[in-house]
Design an enzyme around this catalytic site. Sequence first.
Site, PDB file in Angstrom:
ATOM      1  N   HIS A 136     -36.230 -11.276   8.711  1.00 26.47           N
ATOM      2  CA  HIS A 136     -37.507 -10.574   8.518  1.00 26.47           C
ATOM      3  C   HIS A 136     -38.190 -11.171   7.274  1.00 26.47           C
ATOM      4  CE1 HIS A 136     -40.408  -7.444   7.555  1.00 26.47           C
ATOM      5  NE2 HIS A 136     -40.310  -7.071   8.825  1.00 26.47           N
ATOM      6  N   GLU A 138     -39.888  -9.936   4.936  1.00 25.51           N
ATOM      7  CA  GLU A 138     -39.669  -9.215   3.668  1.00 25.51           C
ATOM      8  C   GLU A 138     -38.308  -9.580   3.076  1.00 25.51           C
ATOM      9  OE1 GLU A 138     -40.342  -4.896   3.594  1.00 25.51           O
ATOM     10  OE2 GLU A 138     -38.825  -4.800   2.001  1.00 25.51           O
TER      11      GLU A 138
END
Length: 336
Positions: A136, A138
Amino acid sequence: MPHDARKQPLTLRLCGPRGFCAGVDRAIQIVVLALKKYGAPVYVRHEIVHNRYVVEGLQNRGAVFVEELDEIPAEHRARPVVFSAHGVPKSVPAEARLHNLLYLDATCPLVSKVHKQAILHEKRGRHVILVGHRGHPEVIGTMGQLPPGAVTLVETEADVAGLPMEAEAPLGYVTQTTLSVDDTAGILGALQRRFPAIAAPGAESICYATTNRQEAVKHAAQGCDLFLIVGAPNSSNSRRLVEVAERAGARRSALVQGAGEIDWEGIGEPAVVGLSAGASAPEILVDEIIAAFRARFEVTVELAITAEENEEFPVMNALKDVELTSADMAFLNGSR
Ligand code: SF4
């Protein structure tokens, strides 16, 4: 208005809070304001937020999406580039500075807070355990705040059992902001049992928007024949809402990007349908779904509100003086 006898009655249980959070709002604003201030094209590194509707809306206004800075053509190196709300590894602004790019960082302030916590753990001599989903953006951004090897990613309780560190090793943890509150509690419990001295971050890493949206879905799910979450397949917080709905008692739940993705053929004869939207899904998509249900059923909307949200994150000073028209405001409010 007389009831339409041909339509079956249906309760649409509409969750609140739902949809755009303050970080998503700010990131979209930054792109819109940059387009106003600097003109098109404005480059955006990675999808500004994980939503096709938002991305296409910004493309129509002159935003150009790239995955890496070296995709910006040489003749456009003077154009501004915006970093997405998910945050970026430190190497990205460093590269931008090296090439004299004008960059605007739309990282959500709550993601930046997690970055600071990870850096603080390291400064205090702790190895960082990051709870999150591999790949991901993030997670890539948070891991990239520290040198290679300084952060270990943990996705499950089983991963905790497999960690090679000694029980008394100096460790500190942070988490991705958009995780399942319940799953994360289990993983953190496992970490604390294996490493009793592990340092917690100064503040909760899962953000208010994730927590509130999950809470509202949990509250509304019981008794729902179907629970629809508006969101993109790569939106972590939206996918968690689908899981939360099922675990909290909805018979079925599904992620849809809009009314066109609802399986109208297979929907059967539901009496109660839950509806919410992930933090990157604009309200217009929710409105379209309600309208699509109204076209097929005799709909009663029932609100399931569990919290009020007033968070607002200001944009950077460089964009504060840019004026927006009412059409811009409508776009920003997700109701183009
Ligand atoms: S979901 Fe939370 S962390 Fe992510 S952009 Fe929204 S407020 Fe920020």
